[in-house]
Design an enzyme around this catalytic site. Structure first.
Site, mmCIF file in Angstrom:
data_model
loop_
_atom_site.group_PDB
_atom_site.id
_atom_site.type_symbol
_atom_site.label_atom_id
_atom_site.label_comp_id
_atom_site.label_asym_id
_atom_site.label_seq_id
_atom_site.Cartn_x
_atom_site.Cartn_y
_atom_site.Cartn_z
ATOM 1 N N SER A 206 -5.384 66.564 22.618
ATOM 2 C CA SER A 206 -5.754 65.177 22.942
ATOM 3 C C SER A 206 -5.168 64.861 24.306
ATOM 4 O O SER A 206 -4.248 65.564 24.766
ATOM 5 C CB SER A 206 -5.157 64.241 21.887
ATOM 6 O OG SER A 206 -5.174 62.897 22.320
ATOM 7 N N TYR B 247 1.801 61.312 16.447
ATOM 8 C CA TYR B 247 0.591 61.916 17.027
ATOM 9 C C TYR B 247 0.905 62.513 18.401
ATOM 10 O O TYR B 247 0.531 63.653 18.699
ATOM 11 C CB TYR B 247 -0.490 60.839 17.122
ATOM 12 C CG TYR B 247 -1.870 61.326 17.474
ATOM 13 C CD1 TYR B 247 -2.738 61.816 16.498
ATOM 14 C CD2 TYR B 247 -2.333 61.277 18.789
ATOM 15 C CE1 TYR B 247 -4.021 62.236 16.821
ATOM 16 C CE2 TYR B 247 -3.619 61.694 19.117
ATOM 17 C CZ TYR B 247 -4.462 62.169 18.125
ATOM 18 O OH TYR B 247 -5.735 62.585 18.452
HETATM 19 P P1 NAD Z 1 -12.321 62.709 11.942
HETATM 20 O O1 NAD Z 1 -11.509 61.796 11.097
HETATM 21 O O2 NAD Z 1 -13.763 62.410 12.165
HETATM 22 O O3 NAD Z 1 -12.224 64.206 11.389
HETATM 23 C C1 NAD Z 1 -11.027 64.747 10.924
HETATM 24 C C2 NAD Z 1 -11.338 65.979 10.118
HETATM 25 O O4 NAD Z 1 -10.103 66.534 9.626
HETATM 26 C C3 NAD Z 1 -12.197 65.690 8.865
HETATM 27 O O5 NAD Z 1 -13.077 66.764 8.629
HETATM 28 C C4 NAD Z 1 -11.156 65.609 7.743
HETATM 29 O O6 NAD Z 1 -11.688 65.881 6.461
HETATM 30 C C5 NAD Z 1 -10.204 66.692 8.213
HETATM 31 N N1 NAD Z 1 -8.883 66.578 7.604
HETATM 32 C C6 NAD Z 1 -8.042 65.510 7.573
HETATM 33 N N2 NAD Z 1 -6.939 65.812 6.869
HETATM 34 C C7 NAD Z 1 -7.075 67.090 6.471
HETATM 35 C C8 NAD Z 1 -6.254 67.994 5.710
HETATM 36 N N3 NAD Z 1 -5.077 67.617 5.216
HETATM 37 N N4 NAD Z 1 -6.715 69.234 5.487
HETATM 38 C C9 NAD Z 1 -7.922 69.630 5.954
HETATM 39 N N5 NAD Z 1 -8.735 68.832 6.674
HETATM 40 C C10 NAD Z 1 -8.304 67.584 6.929
HETATM 41 O O7 NAD Z 1 -11.520 62.775 13.320
HETATM 42 P P2 NAD Z 1 -11.915 63.326 14.769
HETATM 43 O O8 NAD Z 1 -11.809 62.191 15.695
HETATM 44 O O9 NAD Z 1 -13.156 64.151 14.741
HETATM 45 O O10 NAD Z 1 -10.649 64.257 15.035
HETATM 46 C C11 NAD Z 1 -10.716 65.661 15.157
HETATM 47 C C12 NAD Z 1 -9.610 66.118 16.082
HETATM 48 O O11 NAD Z 1 -9.813 65.556 17.375
HETATM 49 C C13 NAD Z 1 -8.215 65.672 15.622
HETATM 50 O O12 NAD Z 1 -7.287 66.709 15.839
HETATM 51 C C14 NAD Z 1 -7.924 64.497 16.559
HETATM 52 O O13 NAD Z 1 -6.547 64.308 16.745
HETATM 53 C C15 NAD Z 1 -8.616 64.959 17.819
HETATM 54 N N6 NAD Z 1 -8.916 63.885 18.773
HETATM 55 C C16 NAD Z 1 -9.719 62.834 18.432
HETATM 56 C C17 NAD Z 1 -9.966 61.835 19.373
HETATM 57 C C18 NAD Z 1 -10.833 60.647 19.092
HETATM 58 O O14 NAD Z 1 -10.851 59.686 19.893
HETATM 59 N N7 NAD Z 1 -11.584 60.627 17.997
HETATM 60 C C19 NAD Z 1 -9.398 61.935 20.652
HETATM 61 C C20 NAD Z 1 -8.586 63.030 20.953
HETATM 62 C C21 NAD Z 1 -8.354 64.005 20.013
#
Ligand code: NAD
Length: 258
Positions: free
Chosen positions: A140, A153
């Protein structure tokens, strides 16, 4: 596009958001894909299967090292090994450090950081035997800079960038690369909750809240799309990226250029 034909990609947390888009892009590039995560499992499987290729699923909880090892075992037995590992699963909790619940801290560190260590360690067995592999850690902008109220985080994502660099150096003389991607705001359920919380706190509509939250950090004023991140991961998995090693590649609308 069939550049990844014959490869198997394991994408953690791929039932939703960024992980699902990455899984779809890798399937489109010809890879077989193993999905992981909770929630809309069948819908995710269908969306990835639509691109052709085999699709598997393992429900390992990324908080648990034994379940992560079982997921890699499953991929080895059913798909012949992990060629591409995308450590994507992640959660968020936004509250000042004084009030940060210890169990949330533990979960965020386990899912957003330690799971990548456990999965990498297990997947390297087959990657090293084959002399080829791609490890992409979804970090991130918070792996590079901090924001208030996100202590766990930010700590986990900075740790993930550090893990990425170390693994990349240890593998530098092999055909296995390890890199991180560092998204800014992306419209997914994880971010949607934060947009909704702002709308609620300021009693404004959701679109105005999203524009305000994104605009505070990203000079572009635009969210990054999961598909754009999928394309970046596909590049990192390509032969053209064979000497991209240990980078933390921001895709953040200019957030970290400031
Ligand atoms: P999201 O909530 O849409 O997806 C998260 C995924 O992780 C889901 O498939 C969920 O089922 C899975 N998950 C959660 N807990 C779990 C566990 N204990 N075991 C197995 N799977 C688990 O979120 P996202 O925004 O797509 O995030 C994905 C990645 O991107 C994360 O690492 C997040 O930190 C990173 N990220 C997101 C953003 C943003 O703005 N959305 C920005 C930077 C980084």
């Amino acid at each position: 596009m069939t550049a990844l034909k014959g490869k198997t990609a394991l994408v953690t947390g791929s039932t939703s958001g960024i992980g699902l888009a990455i899984a779809r892009t890798l399937a489109q590039a010809g890879a077989d894909v193993v999905l992981n995560g909770f929630g809309e499992i069948d819908a995710a499987r269908d969306a990835v299967a639509a691109h052709g290729g085999r699709v598997g699923y393992h429900g390992a909880d990324m908080r648990r090292a034994d379940e992560i090892a079982a997921m890699i075992d499953f991929t080895n037995k059913e798909f012949g090994g992990v060629d591409i590992l995308v450590n994507n699963a992640g959660i968020q909790h936004v509250v000042p450090v004084d009030d940060f619940p210890a169990d949330k801290w533990d979960d965020i560190l386990a899912i957003n950081l330690s799971s990548a260590f456990h999965a990498t360690k297990c997947a390297l067995l087959t990657m090293r035997a084959r002399g080829w592999g791609r490890i992409v850690n979804v970090a991130s902008v918070h792996g590079l800079v901090a924001s208030v109220n996100k202590s766990a985080y930010v700590a986990a994502k900075h740790g993930l960038v550090g893990l990425t660099k170390t693994v990349a150096l240890e593998l530098a003389e092999t055909g296995i690369t390890c890199n991180a991607i560092c998204p800014g705001w992306v419209q997914t359920p994880l971010a949607a909750k934060q947009f909704a919380d702002r709308a609620h706190a300021l009693r404004i509509d959701l679109d105005t809240a999203r524009a305000r939250v994104v605009g505070e950090k990203q000079p572009s004023g635009k969210v990054v799309t999961p598909e754009q991140l999928g394309a970046l991961v596909a590049f990192l998995c390509s032969d053209a990226a064979a000497e991209v090693r240990g980078v933390a590649w921001a895709m953040d609308g200019g957030w970290t250029a400031q």
